[in-house]
Write a protein that holds these residues in place. Structure first.
Motif, PDB file in Angstrom:
ATOM      1  N   ALA A   1      21.313  -4.277   8.158  1.00  0.00           N
ATOM      2  CA  ALA A   1      19.804  -4.808   7.959  1.00  0.00           C
ATOM      3  C   ALA A   1      19.570  -6.136   7.382  1.00  0.00           C
ATOM      4  CB  ALA A   1      19.588  -3.880   6.513  1.00  0.00           C
ATOM      5  N   ALA A   2      20.887  -6.528   6.448  1.00  0.00           N
ATOM      6  CA  ALA A   2      20.718  -8.079   6.030  1.00  0.00           C
ATOM      7  C   ALA A   2      20.807  -9.095   7.288  1.00  0.00           C
ATOM      8  CB  ALA A   2      21.794  -8.302   5.317  1.00  0.00           C
ATOM      9  N   PHE A   3      21.579  -8.689   8.433  1.00  0.00           N
ATOM     10  CA  PHE A   3      21.853  -9.450   9.445  1.00  0.00           C
ATOM     11  C   PHE A   3      20.545  -9.550  10.297  1.00  0.00           C
ATOM     12  CE2 PHE A   3      22.985  -9.724  14.129  1.00  0.00           C
ATOM     13  CZ  PHE A   3      23.585 -10.632  13.945  1.00  0.00           C
ATOM     14  N   THR A   4      19.958  -8.385  10.598  1.00  0.00           N
ATOM     15  CA  THR A   4      18.842  -8.200  11.389  1.00  0.00           C
ATOM     16  C   THR A   4      17.232  -8.415  10.756  1.00  0.00           C
ATOM     17  OG1 THR A   4      20.060  -6.208  12.530  1.00  0.00           O
ATOM     18  CG2 THR A   4      17.610  -6.442  13.041  1.00  0.00           C
ATOM     19  N   PHE A   5      17.119  -7.872   9.761  1.00  0.00           N
ATOM     20  CA  PHE A   5      15.926  -8.011   9.037  1.00  0.00           C
ATOM     21  C   PHE A   5      15.726  -9.161   7.914  1.00  0.00           C
ATOM     22  CE2 PHE A   5      15.808  -3.510  10.114  1.00  0.00           C
ATOM     23  CZ  PHE A   5      14.718  -3.570  11.006  1.00  0.00           C
ATOM     24  N   GLY A   6      16.914  -9.601   7.610  1.00  0.00           N
ATOM     25  CA  GLY A   6      17.190 -10.560   6.493  1.00  0.00           C
ATOM     26  C   GLY A   6      16.894 -11.927   6.846  1.00  0.00           C
ATOM     27  N   ARG A   7      16.743 -12.212   8.086  1.00  0.00           N
ATOM     28  CA  ARG A   7      16.594 -13.344   8.706  1.00  0.00           C
ATOM     29  C   ARG A   7      15.294 -13.634   9.741  1.00  0.00           C
ATOM     30  NH1 ARG A   7      21.368 -16.087   6.687  1.00  0.00           N
ATOM     31  NH2 ARG A   7      22.326 -14.758   5.633  1.00  0.00           N
ATOM     32  N   GLU A   8      14.461 -14.541   9.070  1.00  0.00           N
ATOM     33  CA  GLU A   8      13.153 -14.357   9.771  1.00  0.00           C
ATOM     34  C   GLU A   8      13.404 -15.288  11.299  1.00  0.00           C
ATOM     35  OE1 GLU A   8      10.258 -13.711  11.282  1.00  0.00           O
ATOM     36  OE2 GLU A   8      10.311 -12.816   9.313  1.00  0.00           O
ATOM     37  N   ASP A   9      12.994 -14.464  12.392  1.00  0.00           N
ATOM     38  CA  ASP A   9      13.125 -14.859  13.773  1.00  0.00           C
ATOM     39  C   ASP A   9      12.099 -15.880  14.058  1.00  0.00           C
ATOM     40  OD1 ASP A   9      12.092 -11.768  15.269  1.00  0.00           O
ATOM     41  OD2 ASP A   9      11.277 -12.853  13.802  1.00  0.00           O
ATOM     42  N   LEU A  10      10.934 -16.064  13.008  1.00  0.00           N
ATOM     43  CA  LEU A  10       9.904 -16.935  13.465  1.00  0.00           C
ATOM     44  C   LEU A  10      10.154 -18.333  13.053  1.00  0.00           C
ATOM     45  CD1 LEU A  10       6.612 -14.594  12.853  1.00  0.00           C
ATOM     46  CD2 LEU A  10       7.875 -15.321  15.136  1.00  0.00           C
TER      47      LEU A  10
ATOM     48  N   HIS B   1      19.461 -11.291  21.338  1.00  0.00           N
ATOM     49  CA  HIS B   1      20.025 -10.836  19.799  1.00  0.00           C
ATOM     50  C   HIS B   1      19.047 -10.047  19.219  1.00  0.00           C
ATOM     51  CE1 HIS B   1      23.301 -13.983  20.098  1.00  0.00           C
ATOM     52  NE2 HIS B   1      23.304 -13.300  21.002  1.00  0.00           N
ATOM     53  N   GLY B   2      17.770 -10.260  19.244  1.00  0.00           N
ATOM     54  CA  GLY B   2      16.798  -9.362  18.310  1.00  0.00           C
ATOM     55  C   GLY B   2      16.775  -8.148  18.934  1.00  0.00           C
ATOM     56  N   PRO B   3      16.360  -7.994  20.050  1.00  0.00           N
ATOM     57  CA  PRO B   3      16.373  -6.413  20.709  1.00  0.00           C
ATOM     58  C   PRO B   3      17.827  -5.657  20.616  1.00  0.00           C
ATOM     59  CG  PRO B   3      15.389  -7.739  22.294  1.00  0.00           C
ATOM     60  CD  PRO B   3      15.999  -8.800  21.100  1.00  0.00           C
ATOM     61  N   MET B   4      18.944  -6.374  20.654  1.00  0.00           N
ATOM     62  CA  MET B   4      20.192  -5.718  20.386  1.00  0.00           C
ATOM     63  C   MET B   4      20.537  -5.366  18.815  1.00  0.00           C
ATOM     64  SD  MET B   4      22.912  -8.129  22.402  1.00  0.00           S
ATOM     65  CE  MET B   4      23.170  -8.123  24.120  1.00  0.00           C
ATOM     66  N   ALA B   5      19.957  -6.269  18.067  1.00  0.00           N
ATOM     67  CA  ALA B   5      20.090  -5.656  16.582  1.00  0.00           C
ATOM     68  C   ALA B   5      19.488  -4.666  16.309  1.00  0.00           C
ATOM     69  CB  ALA B   5      19.797  -7.044  15.979  1.00  0.00           C
ATOM     70  N   MET B   6      18.032  -4.483  16.974  1.00  0.00           N
ATOM     71  CA  MET B   6      17.046  -3.567  16.635  1.00  0.00           C
ATOM     72  C   MET B   6      17.991  -2.142  17.157  1.00  0.00           C
ATOM     73  SD  MET B   6      14.653  -4.473  14.952  1.00  0.00           S
ATOM     74  CE  MET B   6      13.896  -5.953  14.333  1.00  0.00           C
ATOM     75  N   GLN B   7      18.456  -2.354  18.138  1.00  0.00           N
ATOM     76  CA  GLN B   7      19.135  -1.112  18.904  1.00  0.00           C
ATOM     77  C   GLN B   7      20.398  -0.715  17.839  1.00  0.00           C
ATOM     78  OE1 GLN B   7      20.296  -1.441  22.911  1.00  0.00           O
ATOM     79  NE2 GLN B   7      21.592   0.165  22.766  1.00  0.00           N
ATOM     80  N   MET B   8      20.875  -1.674  17.541  1.00  0.00           N
ATOM     81  CA  MET B   8      22.035  -1.189  16.275  1.00  0.00           C
ATOM     82  C   MET B   8      21.682  -0.587  15.342  1.00  0.00           C
ATOM     83  SD  MET B   8      24.822  -4.202  14.918  1.00  0.00           S
ATOM     84  CE  MET B   8      23.647  -5.047  14.239  1.00  0.00           C
TER      85      MET B   8
END
Length: 261
Positions: A161-170, A209-216
Motif C-alpha cells: 500500500a505504501a509502495f503503490t498508493f503512497g507515491r503520487e504518480d502525477l 509499474h502502475g498497473p502491475m502494482a494495482m494487480q499486486m
C-alpha cells in the motif's frame, strides 16, 4: 472494497499533494537544488519499500523454494529489474536512485549529505538510529520513520500500500513541466539527466509499474476486507507523510532564500 474505492478514499490527500504550495516556491536554480536535496530521500526509501516486498513475496534465500503466488513474484521481480538496473541517460545500467544522484551532480546540487547519511546507515546497522541522529528536517525524519516502521512491522499488503498508493504518480508529470521551463530560463544548467529521470518514471508508471502494482494489491488482499481497510489506512498515512515531506522541503527553500537575502 477494491483499488478503485481506495483511490476515491485517498483523493483528498492526493489533492493536497498535487496542489501543494511547494511547486510555486521552486523559482530559481538554488530552489531546485534545495528541492532535490530533500526529495532524494524519497527516491532512496522507495527502493527500500521495493526490496522489502521482494524479500516478503519472493524467495531471496537459499535453498530456493517456490514462495507465494507466481503472478506476484513476476510482478515484483519485473519492477525490481527496472528500478534497480534501468538504463540511464548515458546508456549505463543504474538504479533509479543512482540516476537521481547523477542528475543532482549535473545541476550542482549537494549530494554529500545523502551519501553521508547512507554511510551512517551502514555504520550503525540501524536505520532508526541513523534517522534520529541525522541533521534532517524533522518532517523528513517522520517521512523516513514511517517508511521503515511500515517495512519493519507491516504485512506485505501494508508495505504494498505504501509502495503503490503512497507515491503520487502525477508528480513526475508536474515536475517534468517545471524542469523544461527551467531549462528554457536557465540554459547554463544541465537538467537533461533530471528530465530523463522524471520522464522515465512517467513511462514506467503509466505503462507498466502502475498497473502491475494495482494487480499486486488485488492479489494480496483478495476478498479480505480487513486487509483492504489496512491498505486504505496505510495509504492515507503514507500520503500524509509525503505531504509532510513537501512541507519540509518548502520550509528549507524559504529558509535558504531568507538566508541569502
Amino acid at each position: 472494497m477494491n483499488t478503485d474505492t481506495i483511490n476515491k478514499s485517498i483523493q483528498p490527500q492526493k489533492d493536497l499533494l498535487l496542489t501543494h504550495s511547494l511547486y510555486g516556491k521552486v523559482k530559481t536554480i538554488d530552489d531546485l537544488k534545495c528541492f532535490l536535496e530533500g526529495h532524494v530521500y524519497a527516491v532512496w526509501d522507495f527502493m527500500s519499500l521495493l526490496k522489502a516486498l521482494q524479500s516478503k513475496l519472493t524467495c531471496t534465500t537459499t535453498p530456493w523454494l517456490p514462495v507465494g503466488n507466481p503472478d506476484i513474484r513476476y510482478l515484483i521481480n519485473e519492477i525490481v529489474l527496472a528500478e534497480e538496473t534501468d538504463i540511464s541517460a548515458d546508456g549505463k545500467r543504474l538504479s533509479h536512485y543512482e540516476m537521481y544522484v547523477d542528475a543532482m551532480k549535473d545541476c550542482g546540487a549537494n549530494t554529500t549529505d545523502v551519501k553521508a547519511f547512507l554511510e551512517d546507515v551502514v555504520a550503525t546497522q540501524n536505520i532508526f538510529v541513523s534517522i534520529k541522529q541525522s541533521h534532517l528536517h524533522d518532517k523528513i525524519k517522520d517521512f523516513l520513520n514511517f517508511t521503515f516502521m511500515t517495512i519493519d512491522q507491516g504485512q506485505p499488503h501494508q508495505i504494498a500500500a505504501a509502495f503503490t498508493f503512497g507515491r503520487e504518480d502525477l508528480i513526475p508529470s508536474m515536475f517534468t513541466e517545471i524542469l523544461k521551463n527551467f531549462q528554457k530560463n536557465f540554459p547554463e544548467t544541465n537538467l537533461d539527466k533530471l528530465i530523463y529521470y522524471f520522464e522515465r518514471h512517467i513511462e514506467l508508471d503509466a505503462d507498466e509499474h502502475g498497473p502491475m502494482a494495482m494487480q499486486m494489491i488485488n492479489e494480496l488482499c483478495g476478498d479480505d476486507e480487513q486487509k483492504w481497510r489496512e491498505v486504505e489506512e496505510t495509504s492515507k498515512q503514507a500520503l500524509e507523510k509525503r505531504i509532510g515531506l513537501w512541507n519540509a522541503i518548502e520550509e528549507n527553500i524559504l529558509h535558504h532564500d531568507m538566508a541569502s537575502i
